[in-house]
Structure formats: structure tokens, C-alpha cells
Write an enzyme that holds these catalytic residues in place. Structure first.
Site, PDB file in Angstrom:
ATOM      1  N   ARG A   1       0.866  -1.180   0.000  1.00  0.00           N
ATOM      2  CA  ARG A   1       0.000   0.000   0.000  1.00  0.00           C
ATOM      3  C   ARG A   1       0.907   1.235   0.000  1.00  0.00           C
ATOM      4  O   ARG A   1       2.103   1.138   0.180  1.00  0.00           O
ATOM      5  CB  ARG A   1      -0.928   0.001   1.212  1.00  0.00           C
ATOM      6  N   GLY A   2       0.275   2.386  -0.210  1.00  0.00           N
ATOM      7  CA  GLY A   2       1.037   3.611  -0.407  1.00  0.00           C
ATOM      8  C   GLY A   2       1.227   3.817  -1.897  1.00  0.00           C
ATOM      9  O   GLY A   2       1.669   2.905  -2.611  1.00  0.00           O
ATOM     10  N   ALA A   3       0.868   5.011  -2.394  1.00  0.00           N
ATOM     11  CA  ALA A   3       0.826   5.219  -3.843  1.00  0.00           C
ATOM     12  C   ALA A   3       2.124   4.851  -4.560  1.00  0.00           C
ATOM     13  O   ALA A   3       2.097   4.125  -5.554  1.00  0.00           O
ATOM     14  CB  ALA A   3       0.436   6.671  -4.143  1.00  0.00           C
TER      15      ALA A   3
ATOM     16  N   ASP B   1      -2.144  10.524  -2.785  1.00  0.00           N
ATOM     17  CA  ASP B   1      -2.368   9.448  -3.733  1.00  0.00           C
ATOM     18  C   ASP B   1      -2.648   9.966  -5.134  1.00  0.00           C
ATOM     19  O   ASP B   1      -2.436   9.257  -6.106  1.00  0.00           O
ATOM     20  CB  ASP B   1      -3.513   8.556  -3.260  1.00  0.00           C
TER      21      ASP B   1
ATOM     22  N   LYS C   1      -5.322   9.749   2.185  1.00  0.00           N
ATOM     23  CA  LYS C   1      -6.058   8.869   3.098  1.00  0.00           C
ATOM     24  C   LYS C   1      -7.139   9.642   3.842  1.00  0.00           C
ATOM     25  O   LYS C   1      -6.921  10.749   4.310  1.00  0.00           O
ATOM     26  CB  LYS C   1      -5.091   8.221   4.076  1.00  0.00           C
TER      27      LYS C   1
END
Length: 347
Positions: free
Chosen positions: A56-58, A243, A254
């Protein structure tokens, strides 16, 4: 783990094991209790890992998507797929999460080299990772410079951050957490307020884990505490990731981020967005055009599989919200700083 090991941590790595090529991911669902790695060998496994937030995490999702093109090619050769099937599987990777633009951009960049074969695809994916790591270090320096210039040298800074934007969420080092690491490296960081980040506690489980291993003083707090902490004057600046950043500076991050931005505006302190330039999507005019992922209702209606809301309640679970560019004091990329609220737009 050693202090240095979290700085050098790679959440997404292509490996060539005895069982064949695989994409090795740090399983972020197991943290902070265990540092586990998952070898992904099929497109199904990769899509599942992205959806379940194993990765996860762009920027990290972008890197996983880049290697996902190679994974589709390898699986296709193993299982006898034609080119149409390979393309369809690459499209599945690209669509695994809709909000983070890095995933689409990185998949498209690498897929453009499919005709050149696996070596070219892997070389392009490696370049994605290499460039993101360099960008993170550069934006960390730019962000720290800007904050220290803006807030002065009188005392170390107290910084609030939201979700996880460190080595786990990127190719390494981090975006917003990279700025925080740089302040700490310079001896200019007092402490960090890390929002727990509902509903999957990315701040409490992941950011706090990275901060602890880096020896950075911090407190974990409920998301709902952030605005009050800011308005009480206990924070000098908020630094968050992104993101997707629209052409007008509107920023998707988020869920919970926009409340932090509003509190910062009221308190008159900087609200800083730190992200690589690959997160800027000039084809998206404004935040109104950014698709917002809705996740499963159970993530807010249950806890650890136990129902916490009445049986008749429905869940509303947007994974992201959009902060208007008018509230973004500074946008930090590897290219420098844009003061978006003053009219300096991305691009």
C-alpha cells in the site's frame, strides 16, 4: 531490526528464486508484530495483495504495478497465454485500486515495453523504483529546507502526520515521512504526532513502527484528536502524503486528511503535502474528478471479525478524501516546493 534497516527497507523487490521469478512484498498486514515477506507469482496473488493492503502507499503500489507487468509476462509464458490475455491481466493489475494515479502511470510506462521482452520490462520497472527512491530523498531535503526557512531556527519542530508515508509506502525512505526523517537527521525534530488512521490503523501499525526503529520520538493518537491538538498549539506543521494531485492542486489522500488541513488553516500553521511528481496528474483538472475508492463496509462495522455496529447499520467507508488546493500551504516534490494556496500550481 537496526536503525538503518528501516531506512533501507524495500517493500517491493523482484527476486529470482529456486522456484522461479517472484515479486517479494513486505506483508504490511502482519506489522508491527512480525516482519514477513510474501512471494507473489501470479497476477491473482498480486491483485489480492494490492486490494488487501499487503502492499500500500501510492509509490509502492506503483512499483508493484510496474513489476506486475513482468509478472503477467512470466505467468503468460508459463501458462501459454497469448498477447491478448497478457494485456488483459496487465489491465487487471492497473485497475486494482482506482484512486492512486501512480499505479496506472507505472503500469502504462512499463507495459509500453512489452514487445521488447522480459528484460526490457524488468529494466523499466527497476528504473521506476530507482527514480522513486531518488525522488524521495530529494523531496525530503526540499521539504525540510522549506519548513525550517518558514518556521525559523528557534527550536526543533513538532510535526503531525497521517497514515503511512515511509519506506513501506514507497521504494524506500519515504515522502512525508522522508521529510520527517530529514528533520530528524538534522537534529531539528522534536517529536511526531502520528494519527492512528482508520480503519486499518496504518499510522499506529506502520508509521509508529518506522518511527520507533528510527529512534524518532512520537505519539500515536486517534484521528479525531488531530484537529484539537493542532488548535491547542501543540503542532508546528502537518506533513502528509498524497495518492493523486490534480492540476489545480486539489489533493486526494487517506481519509481524514482534509480535517487536518482545515485545522491547520484555522491555526495558521503549514499544511504540507509531500509526494513525488509521479503523483501529480495534470490530466485530472480538479479533485472533483478524482475517483474515491469505497472499501468494504465490514471494515467500519466490525473489529477483528466481531460486529461492533447494530445489525441494521450500513457502513460508509471511503478510503480517501480530497483537500482543496486552497488549503495546501506547500506541495513538495523532488523538483522543489510549490506554495499552492498562493496560486503556485503543480506542473
Amino acid at each position: 531490526m537496526s536503525k538503518a534497516s528501516t531506512e533501507d527497507l524495500r517493500a517491493v523487490v523482484w527476486t529470482d528464486t529456486a522456484s522461479g521469478p517472484a515479486l517479494c512484498l513486505v506483508d504490511q498486514t502482519a506489522l508491527p508484530h512480525a516482519l514477513k515477506r510474501l512471494d507473489v507469482r501470479t497476477v491473482d496473488q498480486l491483485v489480492d495483495a494490492i486490494v488487501r493492503l499487503v502492499v500500500r502507499g501510492a509509490p509502492a503500489i506503483g512499483a508493484a504495478g510496474a513489476y506486475g507487468v513482468a509478472l503477467a509476462l512470466v505467468q503468460g509464458e508459463r501458462e501459454g497465454w497469448d498477447r491478448a490475455r497478457v494485456d488483459a491481466e496487465v489491465a487487471r493489475v492497473r485497475a486494482a485500486r482506482p484512486t492512486a494515479v501512480n499505479l496506472m502511470a507505472c503500469v502504462d510506462r512499463v507495459a509500453a515495453r512489452l514487445d521488447e521482452g522480459l528484460g526490457a520490462v524488468l529494466a523499466e520497472a527497476d528504473a521506476v523504483v530507482r527514480e522513486d527512491l531518488a525522488a524521495n530523498h530529494a523531496l525530503g531535503r526540499h521539504g525540510a529546507d522549506w519548513l525550517l526557512d518558514r518556521l525559523g531556527p528557534d527550536r526543533p519542530l513538532r510535526v503531525l502526520t497521517h497514515c503511512n508515508t515511509g519506506a513501506l509506502a514507497t521504494a524506500g525512505w519515504g515522502t512525508a515521512l522522508g521529510v520527517i526523517r530529514e528533520l530528524h537527521r538534522r537534529g531539528r525534530l522534536d517529536s511526531v504526532y502520528a494519527d492512528e488512521t482508520r480503519p486499518l490503523l496504518q499510522g499506529a501499525r506502520l508509521t509508529a513502527w518506522e518511527l520507533a526503529h528510527a529512534g524518532i520520538p512520537h505519539h500515536v493518537q486517534a484521528d479525531a484528536a488531530a484537529a484539537g491538538v493542532i488548535l491547542r498549539g501543540e503542532v508546528d506543521a502537518a506533513v502528509v502524503g498524497a495518492d493523486r494531485i490534480a492540476a489545480n492542486g486539489d489533493t486526494a489522500n487517506k481519509v481524514g486528511t482534509v480535517g487536518i488541513a482545515l485545522a491547520c488553516a484555522h491555526a495558521g500553521i503549514p499544511f504540507v503535502v509531500a509526494a513525488p511528481s509521479t503523483t501529480v496528474d495534470l490530466a485530472t483538472a480538479s479533485g472533483a474528478d478524482i475517483p474515491i475508492e469505497l472499501r468494504a463496509e465490514e471494515e467500519v462495522l466490525e473489529w477483528a471479525g466481531v460486529r461492533t455496529a447494530p445489525a441494521g447499520s450500513r457502513g460508509h467507508n471511503p478510503a480517501f478524501d480530497v483537500t482543496p488546493g486552497s488549503l495546501v500551504t506547500a506541495l513538495v516534490t523532488e523538483h522543489g516546493v510549490r506554495e499552492v494556496a498562493k496560486g503556485e500550481l503543480p506542473g
